[in-house]
Design a protein around this motif. Sequence first.
Motif, PDB file in Angstrom:
ATOM      1  N   SER A 114       1.824   3.122  -7.233  1.00 40.08           N
ATOM      2  CA  SER A 114       0.423   3.233  -6.476  1.00 40.08           C
ATOM      3  C   SER A 114       0.162   4.528  -6.085  1.00 40.08           C
ATOM      4  O   SER A 114      -0.962   5.172  -6.186  1.00 40.08           O
ATOM      5  N   THR A 115       0.906   5.046  -4.799  1.00 37.77           N
ATOM      6  CA  THR A 115       0.494   6.125  -4.252  1.00 37.77           C
ATOM      7  C   THR A 115       0.310   7.791  -4.883  1.00 37.77           C
ATOM      8  O   THR A 115      -0.508   8.537  -5.500  1.00 37.77           O
ATOM      9  N   HIS A 164      -2.435  16.926   1.708  1.00 37.03           N
ATOM     10  CA  HIS A 164      -4.166  16.343   0.269  1.00 37.03           C
ATOM     11  C   HIS A 164      -5.249  16.646   0.863  1.00 37.03           C
ATOM     12  O   HIS A 164      -5.896  16.950  -0.065  1.00 37.03           O
ATOM     13  N   ASP A 198      -0.631   6.810  -8.520  1.00 35.36           N
ATOM     14  CA  ASP A 198      -1.542   6.808  -9.549  1.00 35.36           C
ATOM     15  C   ASP A 198      -2.900   7.122  -7.738  1.00 35.36           C
ATOM     16  O   ASP A 198      -3.801   7.539  -8.719  1.00 35.36           O
ATOM     17  N   ASN A 199      -2.772   6.969  -6.855  1.00 39.85           N
ATOM     18  CA  ASN A 199      -4.126   7.386  -5.945  1.00 39.85           C
ATOM     19  C   ASN A 199      -4.570   8.342  -5.506  1.00 39.85           C
ATOM     20  O   ASN A 199      -5.661   9.177  -5.487  1.00 39.85           O
ATOM     21  N   VAL A 200      -3.509   9.585  -6.121  1.00 40.79           N
ATOM     22  CA  VAL A 200      -3.282  10.822  -5.599  1.00 40.79           C
ATOM     23  C   VAL A 200      -3.440  11.790  -7.489  1.00 40.79           C
ATOM     24  O   VAL A 200      -3.407  13.322  -7.441  1.00 40.79           O
ATOM     25  N   LYS A 201      -3.094  11.533  -8.594  1.00 44.93           N
ATOM     26  CA  LYS A 201      -2.836  12.174  -9.587  1.00 44.93           C
ATOM     27  C   LYS A 201      -3.340  13.123  -9.679  1.00 44.93           C
ATOM     28  O   LYS A 201      -3.382  13.945 -10.406  1.00 44.93           O
ATOM     29  N   PRO A 216       0.660  -0.912  -0.418  1.00 47.44           N
ATOM     30  CA  PRO A 216       0.224   0.334  -0.530  1.00 47.44           C
ATOM     31  C   PRO A 216       0.635   0.947  -0.338  1.00 47.44           C
ATOM     32  O   PRO A 216       0.206   2.671  -0.191  1.00 47.44           O
ATOM     33  N   THR A 268       5.327   9.510   3.431  1.00 43.90           N
ATOM     34  CA  THR A 268       3.757   9.758   3.503  1.00 43.90           C
ATOM     35  C   THR A 268       3.962  10.051   5.545  1.00 43.90           C
ATOM     36  O   THR A 268       5.213   9.879   5.970  1.00 43.90           O
TER      37      THR A 268
END
Length: 150
Positions: free
Chosen positions: A79-80, A122, A82-85, A74, A97
């Motif tokens: 991946s990070t 965020h 991609d999750n917040v792009k 995770p 993080t």
Amino acid sequence: MQSIKWRKRRTFQEATNIQIEEVEEKLKIKFPTDYKEFIKDHNGCSPIDKKVVLFQDSRESINNLLSIGDPTRPIDLLSTIDNVKDRLVDKIIPFATDAGGNLFCFDYRMSAQEPVIVFWDHEIAYEDKESSISYVCDSFTELINKLYEG
């Protein structure tokens, strides 16, 4: 660089030069040398004894470094992203993080060779991407040296 104790997870895997180069190629960037050397031995690790950094009027902590080369985790760097792009500003690349879902990032907007370190909030990013970014320091080594117990 100051000495800090780091927790390695059960699933710890070293980041290889090939994995780092693949991420750089995909993102079309070059990570700073100090970060590349550090991430090899601390891929996805969490600081134990010193994790708090002060900048501007903020006091934030590094929860863990994002991992390279393990998209099943995770905390994988790609991946990070991609999750917040949809909320990240172009040329801002996360590498760590905090405990609340915010990210420490390299900022390549002013320099492709020497990115500064910024903090990405965020929650603010939902309203205004640019306002979500705060300058922290000039380099990865400087960030590590600024960490203290807190």
